[in-house]
Scaffold this active site. Structure first.
Site, PDB file in Angstrom:
ATOM      1  N   LYS A  54       0.837  -1.197   0.000  1.00  0.00           N
ATOM      2  CA  LYS A  54       0.000   0.000   0.000  1.00  0.00           C
ATOM      3  C   LYS A  54       0.879   1.258   0.000  1.00  0.00           C
ATOM      4  O   LYS A  54       0.631   2.210  -0.748  1.00  0.00           O
ATOM      5  CB  LYS A  54      -0.916   0.005   1.227  1.00  0.00           C
ATOM      6  N   GLN A  98      -4.462  -1.246   9.712  1.00  0.00           N
ATOM      7  CA  GLN A  98      -4.470  -2.586   9.112  1.00  0.00           C
ATOM      8  C   GLN A  98      -5.100  -3.593  10.083  1.00  0.00           C
ATOM      9  O   GLN A  98      -4.673  -3.693  11.233  1.00  0.00           O
ATOM     10  CB  GLN A  98      -3.024  -2.988   8.766  1.00  0.00           C
ATOM     11  N   ASP A 121     -11.153   3.325   4.591  1.00  0.00           N
ATOM     12  CA  ASP A 121     -11.602   1.931   4.567  1.00  0.00           C
ATOM     13  C   ASP A 121     -13.127   1.852   4.670  1.00  0.00           C
ATOM     14  O   ASP A 121     -13.700   0.775   4.537  1.00  0.00           O
ATOM     15  CB  ASP A 121     -10.983   1.176   5.754  1.00  0.00           C
TER      16      ASP A 121
END
Ligand code: NDP
Length: 308
Positions: A54, A98, A121
């Site tokens: 990422k 994460q 997200d």
């Protein structure tokens, strides 16, 4: 029938190019690039690889990457303190923690600490609620990327029967909401669904997000259906040598590809789109936080997909 392969590699590359061009325009107009902060707690090997990928792709499209790697025993208060600082930092447009986080941390509290305007997200209750209400802001990356893959097939979605197998907050639920917004007739299936093969056979659009290798068999697929395989499962591959493994989806690919009209492969499918969509969400967040409309590409995409 042999299915058309929905090529995640080509689609994600095209999306990254679009994002990079829009980032360049943003920098020209605003003097600074959008920034994405990724927080990793602990050293889970798969998460470490995802975070590195990422960060690399963030820089490749011209955005700023802020990486925070915290020890596995980081106290929750410390993590929440970091998130509060990132919320307040104007150079940061997107924040991603994460998952999964180590067991001593409360995932719900950690997610809730993220400013919804930076929640790239799409996992905060605010953003999930907005999506459920049909007024989305930032949408979870995997389902949004999956919608882009469906869009690439060129088959209008309105009126189609869609079945989503799996109802997680991260994938299944938001995917079903997006398909509903695209005017599909949506069924959400899960571990308690009766006669899952028959439910799947109704689907013009079948999305598998279960986490069980090859569970969806070829004879569960309606001829001509579009199949989106979100699953990423690592299984032993002794044919590649001792101790070797390979990735497979939740769909028995060869069987399904013989019946479906279009299908995403694993690897090379949804997973690649997820990271590209994260970059897109960061760009969108950078615009919206400043009261700017998102770049035309995304406005047109949303209009095409959701008529809004
Ligand atoms: P979760 O474990 O959170 O959810 C799995 C879902 O599958 C649950 O809703 C569960 O039902 C349902 N399920 C489990 N077993 C069955 C069964 N036998 N029949 C029907 N439904 C079943 O997983 P995620 O949603 O997080 O992930 C799903 C898959 O997608 C995984 O392989 C994961 O690695 C992958 N993934 C891929 C991403 C990508 O970028 N491509 C991103 C995120 C995930 P119930 O609710 O009843 O328990």
């Amino acid at each position: 029938m042999t299915a058309r392969i929905i090529d995640g590699k080509a689609l994600s590359q095209a999306l990254r190019t679009t994002v990079a061009e829009a980032v360049a325009d943003f920098v020209k107009a605003r003097g600074a690039a959008p920034g994405l902060a990724v927080v990793l707690v602990g050293e889970d090997p798969a998460s470490t690889v995802y975070v590195a990928s990422k960060a690399r792709q963030t820089v490749e499209v011209g955005m700023r990457s802020f990486e925070y790697r915290l020890p596995a025993d980081t106290p929750e208060a410390e993590l929440l303190g970091l998130i509060a600082r990132l919320n307040a930092d104007d150079a940061v447009d997107g924040i991603l923690v994460q998952l999964p986080v180590p067991a001593h941390l409360d995932t719900g509290r950690v997610i809730a600490a993220i400013d919804p305007a930076k929640d790239v997200d799409g996992l905060t209750v605010t953003n999930a609620g907005r999506l459920a209400a049909g007024r989305p802001n930032l949408v979870p990356c995997t389902p949004y990327g999956s919608m882009m893959m469906l869009d690439s097939v060129g088959r209008p979605l309105a009126g189609l029967e869609a079945v989503v197998v799996g109802r997680s907050e991260l994938v299944g639920r938001p995917m079903a909401q997006l398909l509903l917004m695209a005017d599909c007739t949506v069924t959400m299936a899960h571990s308690r669904t009766r006669d899952l093969p028959a439910v799947c056979r109704r689907a013009d659009v079948l999305v598998a997000a279960v986490g069980r290798p090859g569970m969806i068999r070829g004879d569960w697929v309606k001829p001509g259906a579009t199949v989106i395989d979100v699953g990423i499962n690592r299984i032993p591959a002794p044919e590649r040598g001792e101790g070797k493994s390979r990735l497979v989806g939740d769909v028995a690919y060869d069987e399904a590809a013989a019946v479906a009209g279009a299908i995403t492969p694993v690897p090379g499918g949804v997973g690649l789109m997820t990271v590209a969509t994260l970059l897109a969400n960061t760009l969108i967040a950078a615009h919206r936080r400043r009261g700017l409309t998102a770049p035309a590409f995304f406005a047109e995409l949303d209009k095409r997909l959701f008529g809004r």
